[in-house]
Design an enzyme around this catalytic site. Structure first.
Site, PDB file in Angstrom:
ATOM      1  CE1 TYR A  49      -4.277   1.379   0.301  1.00 44.06           C
ATOM      2  CE2 TYR A  49      -3.338   2.797   1.973  1.00 44.06           C
ATOM      3  CZ  TYR A  49      -4.373   2.486   1.123  1.00 44.06           C
ATOM      4  OH  TYR A  49      -5.493   3.277   1.079  1.00 44.06           O
TER       5      TYR A  49
ATOM      6  CB  SER B 229     -18.143  -2.000  -1.481  1.00 46.60           C
ATOM      7  OG  SER B 229     -18.455  -0.682  -1.902  1.00 46.60           O
TER       8      SER B 229
ATOM      9  CG  ASP C 284     -26.278 -13.454 -10.942  1.00 50.82           C
ATOM     10  OD1 ASP C 284     -27.110 -13.174 -10.059  1.00 50.82           O
ATOM     11  OD2 ASP C 284     -26.494 -14.262 -11.854  1.00 50.82           O
TER      12      ASP C 284
ATOM     13  CE1 TYR D  22     -15.983   3.546  -5.273  1.00 48.10           C
ATOM     14  CE2 TYR D  22     -15.139   2.504  -3.288  1.00 48.10           C
ATOM     15  CZ  TYR D  22     -16.144   2.662  -4.214  1.00 48.10           C
ATOM     16  OH  TYR D  22     -17.310   1.937  -4.097  1.00 48.10           O
TER      17      TYR D  22
ATOM     18  CD1 TRP E 145      -6.507   6.461  -0.554  1.00 49.98           C
ATOM     19  CD2 TRP E 145      -4.592   7.495  -1.073  1.00 49.98           C
ATOM     20  NE1 TRP E 145      -5.495   5.848   0.149  1.00 49.98           N
ATOM     21  CE2 TRP E 145      -4.310   6.457  -0.152  1.00 49.98           C
ATOM     22  CE3 TRP E 145      -3.540   8.267  -1.538  1.00 49.98           C
ATOM     23  CZ2 TRP E 145      -3.026   6.196   0.311  1.00 49.98           C
ATOM     24  CZ3 TRP E 145      -2.259   8.004  -1.089  1.00 49.98           C
ATOM     25  CH2 TRP E 145      -1.995   6.973  -0.174  1.00 49.98           C
TER      26      TRP E 145
END
Lengths: 381, 381
Positions: free
Chosen positions: A73, A185, A208, A279, A305
């Site tokens: 990251y 999400s 799905d 994102y 971000w």
């Protein structure tokens, strides 16, 4: 060098002596299911000036936290000075987000008192811990009234991401349309709710699955105007269907956390001079778009971000955003994300805690856990 | 219905009777090498109020002109009312850009006089003609002094595209770096020159070719800081080389007329918060970028289309841009594009002219002509 290879007596107490606190730590990047350990450490000493001691009530495990531990990251963690033995043996506490309760306040700290709720606005300081000393400039007070612990503990990453993406790019008005993928999400669900509160219409894509109808119903209950699966995107008649929904009105905003082929198709549904904001890239594929969309439809593609947003904004702007979000929560317009809490109990041994946390991150790593998981690390006996 | 299938006597004079003017026209979309014809038409009548008659001195064949004729360009041409026989048989004059000389002025037209040079700012009105009646609001006066006919005839598309892309997205200052592909295109060469005039450093990508060194020298003479082939992009050491050139300074602007794989690699050279502006896709491949560039490096992708720019800007803004560009030309900082002129002579038959124009567009269609081609259509005898 891995923490689990260090003789416990040289580093942290894992013996029967009650030491007060516990944290989930690592000292080298790698698979979290290998490098994470629970370690106990003593009660915090009194906070130095301009700092405060907080008890961490709840801290989520966000996907980015895993990437930070893996070392892939871009935002790097800050080592925990008090837990680190030396410059050559840095210890990092996992976690970026979390809810703290003020326990003790150092000299010179204004506007906070014992019992207040605070969240960390400095990224990557380590929140998977029972307690922590923090600079007062690195926290924001969150009103306790009307907010659940889960809402407060997850307020700094997902809801602001959703809110800012809805507001910083396209100038939407009530009745305008936006489109998003990864709609189930945590960010996607916040987008649906904030958009509904603002009167924006949303078209929401999901994968799905066996229980797709129940997921559709859930998202519609949150305020989604339409929920569709990616399969429908490949249907040639889908474009006409969208036109019927929108009455031909241009869709000016798209939010993307998937990329790949379905995002190319989604982008084609955008109208003139639209903004596509990315994102995430859950498909692990690039974002691939016909150049004509940029030239002739004046599409603009951005990234978002939240970490950058915090680093660029003033304390006042951050406070304003939090006030807006907490107001939405109090009004019942922005609910708890679907979640599960893993409690590390006060009587549990570090070994057992380590084992449970590793099992959990291994499960999370296999993808589609479906729920946000939060850690509640109790003070030790 | 194709113009060449119409019996000439029913439509336009192709006989020996001198008719005054000639245009390159089509009345159905398709391969320009099939649908284009030269047709003669009479002298223009006196201009109605608020219009003027212009003699077209030179008109380029731009790549977009070909796409308009093929019917695959988003901007649609305006039919020529005087040449069209009826609503069912619309005739379109080819060409979008060109230099006119004012011949006769209608009532109510201010600020223009006979002999003035003008360019068309209304898109797709048809410029491949010896003469034309135009609304005075659709032209801009161009100063004759210090400008060649070729510079004036090509001033509305490529130089403004280059100028606006350099200025509307990233805020560059003297000494800043930008990067572009297709650097030997007409726009690319204008970018090099305008950037050099402003003191921006440029990294310019071109395709490898037999005479690559002479092309490199040519672009360097125009002011390019570095000229490199796409092959070098694939070399892992290239990134380090660029860093040496820029001294580690972030590259904040990229211009793209190629798309595809090499553009993905070029985008990776951009620094934090850069802008990538696309104005073409010569590879015919999509623009494909890692989503992380958007999220973590804050890349923004835009498109640029000069036609849209004109439609959104005021007459004053357009005039200001032209003044800037003509000043650069007069100062020798923005030169003629490499070009070739095809003259349709006054004594030539329409059949012969048709044949020559079709041959030319067929050649252009096979790609890489390397030079801008302009038409000089003389009045007929």
């Amino acid at each position: 060098m891995r923490l689990q290879n260090i003789t416990p007596s040289n580093t942290f107490s894992t013996s029967s002596v009650p030491s007060g606190n516990r944290a989930i730590v690592y000292n080298s990047n790698g698979d979290p299911a290998r490098v994470l350990s629970a370690v106990s450490f003593p009660e915090l000493s009194s906070p130095p000036p301009d700092t405060l001691n907080i008890r961490l009530l709840l801290a989520p495990i966000n996907p980015a936290d895993i990437n930070v531990i893996e070392g892939i990251y871009p935002a790097k963690p800050h080592p925990d000075v008090s837990l680190s033995q030396s410059k050559d043996l840095l210890v990092f506490v996992g976690g970026n987000e979390g809810l703290g309760e003020v326990m003790e306040i150092g000299d010179g700290v204004a506007g906070l008192q014992k019992g207040d709720w605070v969240v960390l606005t400095k990224a990557q300081t380590g929140t998977w811990s029972s307690a922590k000393n923090v600079a007062s400039s690195d926290v924001l007070k969150v009103p306790r009234q009307g907010l659940s612990e889960v809402q407060a503990a997850t307020i700094t990453v997902n809801p602001p991401t959703a809110y800012n993406m809805l507001h910083d790019f396209a100038q939407l008005a009530e009745g305008d349309w936006m489109i998003q993928n990864g709609a189930n999400s945590a960010v996607g669900q916040a987008v649906i709710q904030i958009a509904a509160a603002k009167g924006y219409k949303t078209i929401n894509f999901i994968r799905d699955r066996e229980d797709v109808e129940s997921l559709k119903s859930h998202l519609e209950l949150l305020g989604a105007t339409h929920v569709v699966t990616y399969d429908e995107l490949f249907d040639k008649s889908f474009r006409a269907k969208v036109k019927t929904w929108t009455g031909g009105k241009d869709i000016r905003l798209g939010l993307n956390c998937v990329s790949g082929k379905t995002t190319t198709l989604m982008a084609r549904l955008l109208g003139d001079s639209a903004h596509l904001v990315s994102y995430g890239a859950m498909s692990k594929e690039p974002l691939s778009l016909p150049t004509s969309l940029f030239i002739f439809k004046n599409l603009t593609c951005h990234g978002f971000w939240q970490t950058r947003w915090y680093s660029e904004k003033s304390l006042e702007e951050r406070q304003e955003l939090f006030d807006t979000l907490t107001a939405l929560m109090r009004d019942g317009k922005l609910r708890d994300p679907g979640h599960e809490i893993l409690t590390i109990g006060r009587m549990e041994s570090d070994d057992s805690a380590s084992e449970r946390i590793r099992e959990l991150v291994a499960q999370l790593g296999r993808g589609m856990y479906g729920k946000k998981v939060l850690l509640r690390i109790e003070e030790t006996a």
